[in-house]
Design an enzyme around this catalytic site. Structure first.
Site, PDB file in Angstrom:
ATOM      1  CG  ASP A   1       4.557  -1.282   1.394  1.00 47.54           C
ATOM      2  OD1 ASP A   1       4.583  -0.882   2.484  1.00 47.54           O
ATOM      3  OD2 ASP A   1       3.671  -2.168   1.115  1.00 47.54           O
TER       4      ASP A   1
ATOM      5  CD  GLU B   1       7.135  -1.895   5.602  1.00 48.14           C
ATOM      6  OE1 GLU B   1       6.328  -1.699   6.566  1.00 48.14           O
ATOM      7  OE2 GLU B   1       6.607  -2.346   4.791  1.00 48.14           O
TER       8      GLU B   1
HETATM    9  C1  NOJ Z   1       3.492  -1.407   4.964  1.00 49.17           C
HETATM   10  C2  NOJ Z   1       2.856   0.047   4.867  1.00 49.17           C
HETATM   11  O1  NOJ Z   1       3.879   1.120   5.674  1.00 49.17           O
HETATM   12  C3  NOJ Z   1       1.432   0.030   5.649  1.00 49.17           C
HETATM   13  O2  NOJ Z   1       1.133   1.423   5.639  1.00 49.17           O
HETATM   14  C4  NOJ Z   1       0.639  -0.534   4.640  1.00 49.17           C
HETATM   15  O3  NOJ Z   1      -0.474  -1.045   4.941  1.00 49.17           O
HETATM   16  C5  NOJ Z   1       1.415  -2.023   4.301  1.00 49.17           C
HETATM   17  N1  NOJ Z   1       2.675  -2.174   4.081  1.00 49.17           N
HETATM   18  C6  NOJ Z   1       0.717  -2.680   2.822  1.00 49.17           C
HETATM   19  O4  NOJ Z   1       1.156  -2.037   1.869  1.00 49.17           O
END
Ligand code: NOJ
Length: 554
Positions: A206, A275
């Site tokens: 993440d 990500e």
């Molecule tokens: C990316 C995640 O995919 C999203 O859903 C989340 O709100 C943020 N990171 C914070 O963790």
């Protein structure tokens, strides 16, 4: 492809667990009808029948759910509303029995504010060692320490009762941890090992690009991130890259070199997908150097408009940068953070970068067009070199739910934006499995955590199964054919010359070609080719209509 290199060609199905299926009929957090591990286990066969290689499961750890599980209290356990640790282990084993690998979601940038470390830090007060695990600072005058803003709106700082401020790049319930602290690094390494020891095949990371902050935490000032194109001598160009105080800092790569060594110490080696919403493919592929992460979501492709030049540019840039580091690209159209692509492609006007519902709401749309384009986009996506992602529900042709009543919205964006941004709930609505009315077999409870539309009866797994014209059967057919076609997955791509601005046409090896027509007029197919699969019917004289794609044996 050796089984160790499975990830270079993999199609990975994203399970947004709270909306996949409710197996126990309860879920007190958000009204009844919250998806869980039992529900996922009960429908693993659906995922296996699609012909994908792996699942990625969004966070299932104990969490107060301030941000749907991205606020974690304990990284080495399972949220009781989702199930138990032993159920999680059983799920991994059952997925493996079906030849499905399992990736979890690790959230290293921040914890929950109810994580024991943060509870301790608040109680311990300024100057204490416990505060060192987070980013606490005195304010500047009466205000926060700097000008950083939260991704969900408002300042990125909240004041503790004793006057110090703590940093949160997301919600205040998600304080950022301090990655300069050895204990933080060691603890996340332990979490990786904890799940790898339980057979988990890898992690999605993440906000992988946010962990490291510039010493001194200087103001962001006028630095726009991601960069925006500016006009220069009649051309649109990106201003030169400048380091940002908290996004995509070079020092973050050191963390991933450590993580790679941990993943490589397992047999078979475990894998990562980043990500990282960085602003150009070259910055993204820094994360994919041979001693770092394996793959990264390719958001450049996701945000491209449904136009020939737009997609061609995204594909070319992606391929050119990935080849330099020897990593396979991934292709992703939707996830739990963006407006579903069927609804994006349904817009009459296609504007690069528009993926937030808020930016699309006022634009006229036609879901039939979006459906047709999504079918065509599937064959494009699965025909490109590397791996691909499928977000649960796209295989059913689900649109974004754009009109959720505001009193059910749960995304923190809604509150943090002062009720000006609806946020991401519209792509998170529970999956319709069967039956003619909500809850469409999702739960035995009376309600689902977000309400489902009344007009989804034709979009259930039950209704679409066996219907050769359905989106679901197209996904099954295309995914199985991809698996059986040796030219697909990892490997080179060769563009066909002179296909026309609205047409993408390319070969994969000698035995496979893909043609996508994004224009409105039909185009002739190459002479002598055999059609393997078409996203919609060809014209009576065998031409490829607009918004249609085809797989060919040349
Ligand atoms: C990316 C995640 O995919 C999203 O859903 C989340 O709100 C943020 N990171 C914070 O963790």
């Amino acid at each position: 492809m050796s089984s160790e290199n499975w990830w270079r060609s993999a199609v990975i199905y994203q399970v947004y667990i709270r909306s996949f299926r409710d197996g126990d009929g309860d879920g007190p957090c958000c009204g009844d009808g919250l998806g869980d591990i039992a529900g996922l286990r009960s429908r693993l066969d659906h995922i296996a029948s699609l012909g994908v290689d792996a699942l990625w499961i969004n966070p299932w750890y104990p969490s107060p759910m301030a941000d749907a599980g991205y606020d974690v209290i304990d990284y080495r356990d399972v949220e009781p509303r989702f199930g138990t640790l032993s159920q999680a282990e059983e799920l991994v084993a059952e997925a493996h029995e079906r030849n499905l690998r399992v990736l979890l979601d690790i959230v290293p940038n921040h914890t929950s504010d109810q994580h024991p470390w943060f509870v301790e830090a608040l109680a311990a007060g300024p100057g204490s060692p416990a505060r060192e695990r987070y980013i606490f600072r005195p304010g500047r005058g009466d205000g926060p320490p700097n000008d950083w803003v939260s991704n969900f709106g408002g300042p990125a700082w909240t004041q503790a009762p004793d006057g110090e401020w703590f940093l949160h790049l997301f919600a205040p319930e998600q304080p950022d941890v301090n990655w300069e602290h050895p204990e933080v690094r060691a603890d996340f390494a332990d979490t990786l090992r904890f799940w790898f020891d339980r057979g988990v095949d890898g992690f999605r990371i993440d906000v992988a690009h946010s962990l490291i902050k510039e010493p001194g935490l200087p103001d962001v000032g006028d630095l726009v991130y991601p960069r925006e194109y500016v006009e220069q001598d009649g051309e649109l160009v990106l201003p030169p890259w400048r380091p940002h105080p908290h996004w995509d800092r070079d020092e973050v790569h050191e963390v991933y070199r450590e993580w790679r060594a941990i993943a490589d110490s397992y047999s078979p080696p475990r894998v990562f997908v980043a990500e990282a919403w960085v602003d150009e493919p070259e910055r993204l592929t820094h994360y994919l150097r041979p001693d770092e992460l394996h793959t990264a979501f390719n958001f450049n492709y996701l945000v491209a408009p449904w136009t020939g030049p737009g997609l061609r540019k995204a594909i070319d840039e992606t391929l050119a940068e990935h080849v330099k580091v020897g990593a396979p690209p991934t292709w992703v159209l939707s996830n739990h953070d963006v407006t579903r692509h069927l609804s994006r492609y349904a817009r009459a006007e296609q504007i690069p970068g528009r993926h937030r519902l808020q930016d699309l709401l006022d634009m006229p749309y036609d879901l039939a067009v979006g459906t047709r384009r999504s079918r065509a986009a599937l064959l494009l996506t699965l025909g490109l070199p590397g791996g691909a992602y499928v977000y649960q529900g796209e295989e059913l042709g689900l649109p974004e739910v754009e009109d959720l009543p505001t009193d059910v919205l749960q995304d923190p964006t809604w509150e943090r934006s002062g009720h000006t941004e609806r946020g991401r709930d519209g792509c998170r609505v529970p999956i319709p499995w069967s039956g003619a009315a909500p809850p469409y077999g999702f739960t035995t409870a009376a309600e689902t955590w977000l309400p489902q539309p009344n007009d989804w009866a034709a979009l259930t797994v039950e209704a679409e199964s066996g219907d050769p014209s359905s989106m679901l059967e197209l996904y099954r057919h295309a995914l199985h054919l991809r698996r059986a076609t040796k030219e697909l997955g990892d490997g080179p791509l060769r563009w066909r010359a002179d296909a026309g601005e609205d047409v993408l046409a390319f070969d994969r090896g000698e035995g496979f070609a893909c043609v996508v027509n994004m224009g409105s007029a039909p185009v002739a197919l190459p002479a002598g080719a055999t059609v393997l699969l078409a996203s919609d019917a060809l014209t009576d004289d065998g031409a490829l209509p607009g918004d249609t794609s085809v797989w060919l044996k040349p």
